[in-house]
Scaffold this active site. Structure first.
Site, PDB file in Angstrom:
ATOM      1  N   GLY A 131      35.037  43.199  43.570  1.00 30.85           N
ATOM      2  CA  GLY A 131      34.398  42.441  42.672  1.00 30.85           C
ATOM      3  C   GLY A 131      35.114  42.893  41.042  1.00 30.85           C
ATOM      4  N   HIS A 168      32.854  38.558  44.180  1.00 31.59           N
ATOM      5  CA  HIS A 168      32.307  38.364  43.014  1.00 31.59           C
ATOM      6  C   HIS A 168      32.864  38.623  41.750  1.00 31.59           C
ATOM      7  CE1 HIS A 168      30.535  42.104  42.062  1.00 31.59           C
ATOM      8  NE2 HIS A 168      30.403  42.255  43.360  1.00 31.59           N
ATOM      9  N   ASP A 169      33.085  37.739  40.680  1.00 30.46           N
ATOM     10  CA  ASP A 169      33.376  38.067  39.208  1.00 30.46           C
ATOM     11  C   ASP A 169      35.119  38.466  39.447  1.00 30.46           C
ATOM     12  OD1 ASP A 169      30.797  37.885  37.975  1.00 30.46           O
ATOM     13  OD2 ASP A 169      30.565  39.705  39.313  1.00 30.46           O
TER      14      ASP A 169
END
Length: 261
Positions: A140, A122-123
């Site tokens: 992340g 994520h991200d």
């Protein structure tokens, strides 16, 4: 109407399928997915969430793209995964959307190769022409700039930045930022030099490579802190490549740097 969709594929209502897409057997495409023209899902591919896949990107069997982040803080907030053009996403690759705490978007650039079993968390922000070799993992919030290669079975710690043109050797754990054009290897990630092979392959001029080598020596052996050496280097250099390293070192970071041994 020109898309080729196998009868066994499940395309949920609302999905946007571009012209010339090909969706193979037993694929599952969620209702908020956007496939740009020419995108290919080979077979047994899951694409879900608010995911966009760019033109002519090919996704190979058993990849799972856009499933919720592996983050216990994720509570179903609005999050997206945006994948660029002409990527090759191989078997069993996983890519997750963003989270509220990281800006809400995971972004993958153009012309990348993501080999079997690798993970983009994520991200993360992945640049163009990036190669992630088999079973490596990008945690992340990482930033992987253009033309980076991460070797097989390697891991990149959350919030780490890897500068443009760097190369990470196989079976390496990277816990701190890596300067542009750096060469990192060893189990706990040591900055051992410059990615000279990559620079030569891209046709970088000899004088720029010479300047980069001199800059690396100054960063390794000069007086003061790593940032102090970078500032002096910035005042003295006329090479755009060296200036790029200086800007990277002096830029915002959530972690420290791998420094020359």
């Amino acid at each position: 109407m020109s898309a080729q969709i196998h009868p066994s594929a499940v395309i949920e209502e609302g999905a946007q399928i571009g012209e010339g897409c090909a969706i193979g057997p037993f694929c599952h495409v969620g209702p908020e997915v956007v496939l740009a023209p020419g995108a290919v899902l080979k077979s047994h591919v899951v694409v879900t969430g608010k995911t966009e896949i760019g033109e002519e990107t090919i996704v190979f069997p058993f990849a799972v793209i856009g499933e919720i982040p592996q983050d216990l803080k994720f509570k179903g907030e609005d999050a997206r995964l945006i994948i660029g053009k002409r990527n090759r996403i191989r078997e069993h690759v996983t890519m997750n959307p963003g989270t509220e705490g990281g800006g809400g978007v995971t972004r993958v650039g153009d012309d990348g190769l993501f080999m079997a079993g690798c993970h983009v968390a994520h991200d993360a922000q992945i640049g163009d022409r990036v190669i992630l070799v088999n079973n490596c993992a990008i945690a992340g919030h990482c930033v992987i700039e253009d033309d980076v290669i991460v070797g097989g079975l390697s891991g990149v710690h959350q919030w780490v930045r890897i500068g443009r043109g760097a190369i990470i050797g196989a079976v390496t754990m990277v816990t701190n930022d890596v300067i542009p054009y750096g060469l990192v290897q060893a189990p706990r990630g040591q900055l051992d030099g410059l990615n000279l092979v990559g620079l030569k392959r891209r046709g970088v001029a000899r004088e720029d490579i010479t300047a980069l080598r001199a800059a690396f020596q100054m960063l390794a052996q000069g007086e003061g802190t790593f940032q102090d050496r970078a500032r002096r280097l910035g005042d003295e250099t006329s090479s755009d490549y060296v200036s790029e390293i200086v800007a990277f070192i002096l830029g915002d970071s959530d972690r420290s740097f791998l420094t020359p041994g």
